[in-house]
Design a protein around this motif. Sequence first.
Motif, PDB file in Angstrom:
ATOM      1  N   ILE A 150      36.917  38.759  29.400  1.00  0.00           N
ATOM      2  CA  ILE A 150      36.732  37.988  30.627  1.00  0.00           C
ATOM      3  C   ILE A 150      36.770  38.934  31.818  1.00  0.00           C
ATOM      4  N   CYS A 151      35.833  38.737  32.723  1.00  0.00           N
ATOM      5  CA  CYS A 151      35.739  39.598  33.912  1.00  0.00           C
ATOM      6  C   CYS A 151      35.955  38.711  35.132  1.00  0.00           C
ATOM      7  N   VAL A 152      37.031  38.952  35.868  1.00  0.00           N
ATOM      8  CA  VAL A 152      37.466  38.023  36.918  1.00  0.00           C
ATOM      9  C   VAL A 152      37.389  38.680  38.288  1.00  0.00           C
ATOM     10  N   TYR A 153      36.930  37.926  39.268  1.00  0.00           N
ATOM     11  CA  TYR A 153      36.913  38.397  40.654  1.00  0.00           C
ATOM     12  C   TYR A 153      38.242  38.093  41.337  1.00  0.00           C
ATOM     13  N   THR A 154      38.730  39.054  42.127  1.00  0.00           N
ATOM     14  CA  THR A 154      39.889  38.834  43.002  1.00  0.00           C
ATOM     15  C   THR A 154      39.581  39.488  44.342  1.00  0.00           C
ATOM     16  N   ASN A 155      40.412  39.259  45.331  1.00  0.00           N
ATOM     17  CA  ASN A 155      40.149  39.837  46.660  1.00  0.00           C
ATOM     18  C   ASN A 155      40.716  41.257  46.766  1.00  0.00           C
ATOM     19  N   LYS A 156      40.195  42.117  45.906  1.00  0.00           N
ATOM     20  CA  LYS A 156      40.627  43.515  45.912  1.00  0.00           C
ATOM     21  C   LYS A 156      39.398  44.412  45.912  1.00  0.00           C
ATOM     22  N   PRO A 157      39.553  45.710  46.191  1.00  0.00           N
ATOM     23  CA  PRO A 157      38.377  46.583  46.134  1.00  0.00           C
ATOM     24  C   PRO A 157      37.741  46.485  44.754  1.00  0.00           C
ATOM     25  N   PRO A 158      36.419  46.607  44.679  1.00  0.00           N
ATOM     26  CA  PRO A 158      35.747  46.443  43.396  1.00  0.00           C
ATOM     27  C   PRO A 158      36.213  47.473  42.368  1.00  0.00           C
ATOM     28  N   ALA A 159      36.352  47.007  41.143  1.00  0.00           N
ATOM     29  CA  ALA A 159      36.679  47.925  40.052  1.00  0.00           C
ATOM     30  C   ALA A 159      35.376  48.463  39.501  1.00  0.00           C
ATOM     31  N   SER A 160      35.440  49.672  38.968  1.00  0.00           N
ATOM     32  CA  SER A 160      34.213  50.226  38.418  1.00  0.00           C
ATOM     33  C   SER A 160      34.548  51.172  37.278  1.00  0.00           C
ATOM     34  N   SER A 161      33.717  52.192  37.140  1.00  0.00           N
ATOM     35  CA  SER A 161      33.913  53.090  36.004  1.00  0.00           C
ATOM     36  C   SER A 161      35.026  54.078  36.279  1.00  0.00           C
ATOM     37  N   MET A 162      35.736  54.435  35.263  1.00  0.00           N
ATOM     38  CA  MET A 162      36.604  55.606  35.344  1.00  0.00           C
ATOM     39  C   MET A 162      36.832  56.131  33.941  1.00  0.00           C
ATOM     40  N   ARG A 163      36.379  57.339  33.706  1.00  0.00           N
ATOM     41  CA  ARG A 163      36.632  58.069  32.469  1.00  0.00           C
ATOM     42  C   ARG A 163      36.758  57.173  31.248  1.00  0.00           C
ATOM     43  N   GLY A 164      35.621  56.676  30.761  1.00  0.00           N
ATOM     44  CA  GLY A 164      35.661  55.919  29.520  1.00  0.00           C
ATOM     45  C   GLY A 164      35.238  54.471  29.647  1.00  0.00           C
ATOM     46  N   PHE A 165      34.923  54.012  30.872  1.00  0.00           N
ATOM     47  CA  PHE A 165      34.339  52.671  31.033  1.00  0.00           C
ATOM     48  C   PHE A 165      35.105  51.586  30.265  1.00  0.00           C
ATOM     49  N   GLY A 166      36.403  51.508  30.447  1.00  0.00           N
ATOM     50  CA  GLY A 166      37.157  50.415  29.818  1.00  0.00           C
ATOM     51  C   GLY A 166      37.566  50.687  28.385  1.00  0.00           C
ATOM     52  N   ILE A 167      37.073  51.766  27.814  1.00  0.00           N
ATOM     53  CA  ILE A 167      37.361  52.005  26.396  1.00  0.00           C
ATOM     54  C   ILE A 167      38.790  52.484  26.185  1.00  0.00           C
TER      55      ILE A 167
ATOM     56  N   PRO B 289      41.309  26.448  38.053  1.00  0.00           N
ATOM     57  CA  PRO B 289      40.222  25.663  38.662  1.00  0.00           C
ATOM     58  C   PRO B 289      40.378  25.484  40.185  1.00  0.00           C
ATOM     59  N   ASP B 290      41.639  25.412  40.660  1.00  0.00           N
ATOM     60  CA  ASP B 290      41.814  25.160  42.098  1.00  0.00           C
ATOM     61  C   ASP B 290      42.027  26.453  42.892  1.00  0.00           C
ATOM     62  N   ALA B 291      41.753  27.614  42.284  1.00  0.00           N
ATOM     63  CA  ALA B 291      41.989  28.890  42.975  1.00  0.00           C
ATOM     64  C   ALA B 291      41.034  29.047  44.153  1.00  0.00           C
ATOM     65  N   PRO B 292      41.471  29.788  45.192  1.00  0.00           N
ATOM     66  CA  PRO B 292      40.531  30.094  46.279  1.00  0.00           C
ATOM     67  C   PRO B 292      39.338  30.857  45.707  1.00  0.00           C
ATOM     68  N   LEU B 293      38.154  30.518  46.164  1.00  0.00           N
ATOM     69  CA  LEU B 293      36.961  31.163  45.610  1.00  0.00           C
ATOM     70  C   LEU B 293      36.747  32.535  46.241  1.00  0.00           C
ATOM     71  N   VAL B 294      36.703  33.558  45.380  1.00  0.00           N
ATOM     72  CA  VAL B 294      36.344  34.887  45.865  1.00  0.00           C
ATOM     73  C   VAL B 294      34.840  34.910  46.124  1.00  0.00           C
ATOM     74  N   ARG B 295      34.130  34.246  45.238  1.00  0.00           N
ATOM     75  CA  ARG B 295      32.668  34.238  45.308  1.00  0.00           C
ATOM     76  C   ARG B 295      32.198  32.790  45.210  1.00  0.00           C
ATOM     77  N   PRO B 296      31.100  32.477  45.891  1.00  0.00           N
ATOM     78  CA  PRO B 296      30.652  31.087  45.873  1.00  0.00           C
ATOM     79  C   PRO B 296      30.334  30.586  44.470  1.00  0.00           C
ATOM     80  N   GLU B 297      29.870  31.501  43.596  1.00  0.00           N
ATOM     81  CA  GLU B 297      29.452  31.061  42.263  1.00  0.00           C
ATOM     82  C   GLU B 297      30.634  30.891  41.317  1.00  0.00           C
ATOM     83  N   GLY B 298      31.842  31.193  41.779  1.00  0.00           N
ATOM     84  CA  GLY B 298      33.016  31.063  40.912  1.00  0.00           C
ATOM     85  C   GLY B 298      33.664  32.409  40.689  1.00  0.00           C
ATOM     86  N   ASN B 299      34.904  32.397  40.201  1.00  0.00           N
ATOM     87  CA  ASN B 299      35.668  33.638  40.103  1.00  0.00           C
ATOM     88  C   ASN B 299      35.531  34.348  38.762  1.00  0.00           C
TER      89      ASN B 299
END
Lengths: 431, 160, 283
Positions: free
Chosen positions: A339-356, A135-145
């Motif tokens: 759960i999908c969480v924001y952090t201060n890193k380059p955006p994650a996206s698809s790679m061969r199998g979309f998380g499968i 709850p007290d984490a620095p906000l990556v995004r204004p709407e929450g992490n």
Amino acid sequence: MTEYVGKPIPRYDGIGHVTGRTTFVDDIHLPGMLYIKVLLSPVHKGIIRHLDVSAAERMPGVAGVITAKDVPGKNAYGLIPDQPVFTPEHIRYKGERIAAVAAVDEDTAMEALEKIKLEIEEQTPVFDPFEAMQPDAPLVRPEGNVWVFNSGTTRKIRLGDVEEGFKQADYIIEGTYTNSTNDHAPMEPQVSVAYIDETDRLAIHTVSQDLYFHLGMLSAIFNLPMNKIRYIGGTVGGGFGAKNDIHCDHVAGLMALKIRKPVKYRLTRHEEMLYTTKRGPWTFEFKDGVKKDGRIVARKVRTIHDTGAYSGMGPYVVDKNAILVAGPFAIPNIWIDGICVYTNKPPASSMRGFGIINGTSAEQLQMNRIAEAIGMDPWEIRFINAWRDGDIGATQFTVVAAGLIEAMKRAAELAGVELPERLKAMSSRGR
Amino acid sequence: MKYILSFVLNGQPVDVLAEPTDTLLDVLREKLRVMSPKRGCDEGDCGACTVLLNGEPVRSCLTLALSVAGQEVMTVEGLSKNGKLHPLQRAFHEHYAAQCGFCTPGMILAAKALLDKNPHPTREEIVEAISGNLCRCGTYQEVLEAVQAVARGEYAEVKE
Amino acid sequence: MGECIYFAPTEIGEAVRLLAEYREKVTVVAGGTDLLPKINYYQLKPEVLLHIGRLGLDYIKEADGKLVIGAATPTSKLASNPLVAERASALAEAARQSGSAAIRTTATIGGNLANASPAADLATPLLILDAELLLTSTRGNRKVAINDFFVGPGKTVLEPDELLIEVSLPHQKGKSVFLKLGRRKAMTLSVVNVAVRLEMEGAQCKDARIALGAMAPVPLRCTRAESLIKGQVLDKSLIDRCAAEAVAESSPIDDQRATSWYRKKAGTVLVARALARAADMEG
Ligand SMILES: Cc1cc2nc3c(=O)[nH]c(=O)nc-3n(C[C@H](O)[C@H](O)[C@H](O)COP(=O)(O)OP(=O)(O)OC[C@H]3O[C@@H](n4cnc5c(N)ncnc54)[C@H](O)[C@@H]3O)c2cc1C
Ligand code: FES
Ligand code: FES
């Protein structure tokens, strides 16, 4: 069909490849073409307090400089458009785009970047998704992490009653599995060539794997109807999901629109490795209830996906992962929270199998752990639990044309493993 | 400062202006527009920029352009003679040894350098010769088979 | 990139004159395999490039009983030269395991040493072969034992006006072995490498040299480990103690290739294996 099946067909592009005549996007050269370099954020998190590009604009050899102010349409893109082409204010990851320079060559463009005055008020970043969820984490995004799905802050899959299942179980077996970040590393780095054509349309030579997806996003960024954009693709030096997201076309297109000259924007291997979309890291927490005979009666999985600073395809891969992470096994009680969480890193996206495949690797390790814990052969645990026609899957669908048992038999044969007769006698057609 | 660089490219003498910090890859691609050597990493790791210098494979991205003055450089453009494909080109095509094709020119030249010295290499020697050429599409097995087919003489009829 | 000037002299006298004139402004280029990545990525903006490929420093010969190698000799030649194979087999093996074919064509022995990477593959064999380096400048020549050459990562005793021109190896007794562990089989820098040379009389070790790469700020001679086995009859337990001692002398770091913990574990195994092989106690 039988004309082609099982017979080698010569590749239509094979001769181009072996003669070196295939024209990849970086092989395109246009008269008077300018080269783009982009000023990337040197910090992981912060606020731009001052940005002055005038000295770069005045430099000899520089044809133009663009920033967030030069985006005529929507300064956001992505499957869920939340990532700016150039950030106007907030920096959420190291490598976020701030301004672009077009110059006679890349050396000059690099020098011009050094002339841009940039002041950033640095803020404390968060890199660990578990910390980011506090709850007290620095906000990556204004709407929450934490990304909000239709079903709330987790993507939920429910079948039966998992707590009831645990009560019936003879063993409870838990396991936590993690995957690290991967870069796709196609041999051809990201590149784009853009110009205004003779009909006054914006032409872009792209390495996109998703022309129609990206065309829509670009049309919104440029504030141009799609028929004013000639989006030319088809020759891709490997993608593996890296080219499912736009990395250069938006910048090149905006620059061409502003300076009305042909431009090329290509990433160095370093830029690509450090700052483009990735297969994001995952954590999988499994808790399984298993009977003495090896049947899994309850499976509870919490998955945590680090999607970086923007959603990329994060929510989509969490969704796909959640649907499939319980595996191709007949388990009557399933509970999954993704759960999908924001952090201060380059955006994650698809790679061969979309998380499968991340989910599968964790789930298959868990199957081995179960086998070990209850003293059963790892083949047997899979045969016993494998889907049969008519079983109910995690998302409450009825399995048809199941094939895992037959595939495993063939795999055992190829691996030279002699399976016991009772397993050989099994079939996907029934239990 | 710009210098006049003269060297032999695919059998033809060429003169071109080059900066001291230009690599051979820069000069080939950006100045002479010889596009078969690819820029995959610019730091020697991928092998997509492989060309032959006096018959030996080198990374053109790690070779100072001016250092090749007076020497012979070969790219895939110089492989086919009178419109006829080189045996390795035919074999690569027919064995599906090129998927996206980005690594292919470098891969073919690495294989050529090997076969020119050692026309009948073992499997291990072929693997070693192409070990510096990355193929993200994973055509290694097909490349191996193509090179083996050439070494067996299956594409011999158009050998020079 | 600002104005850069280029020289490719054909005589050593001319090269050292240019070095004396431009000193710190000069970047010496041999094969360029270590330098070009830095130039291509703007990490190095040279003012003067001095290419030493035309100085006639590409040779391998025997002189006064020594094996003498020109500083601009490419790694590919070290890997295939029969004289090197016979007189310095660990060096030949290290050369064979360096980079890949296209790197070895241009990468030079002088560049590998002057670049002074703690992981330089040719350094450890040269340490156990008691190599001597010949440096030259307008001030004259000097000889430096390889053990005194490296100062720290990327740092050597080379003065800004000096050129490394030759590496010479005295006639050596005993068998030398080089082993390398990388992250993959080919085209990979060492996570750890080891070179050993043992002069044996039966099972007794008359003299020993042990060197570790990528395990300290510089390629490291492990003298304490050497003295542990000198004059001793070798057996498995002594070899294991010696390997542990060699690694105890090192100070590996965590980096993108491996952790210090892993390097120590792997290093111990590699030293023991190399010793056993050099002592003919293992296939
Ligand atoms: C893909 C790749 C793989 C590699 N794999 C390996 C490997 O497996 N093992 C390994 O050890 N290395 C490896 N390297 C590093 C490199 O190839 C070697 O260190 C090589 O021997 C350097 O020689 P060079 O002639 O190319 O050096 P250069 O780049 O020309 O020079 C390197 C440094 O030495 C200086 N220098 C060169 N010659 C002299 C001289 N005669 N006198 C004074 N100063 C001099 C230069 O000024 C520069 O600072 C690899 C590099 C790449 C790109
Ligand atoms: S571009 Fe030269 S090796 Fe990758
Ligand atoms: S064919 Fe795509 S990288 Fe080799």
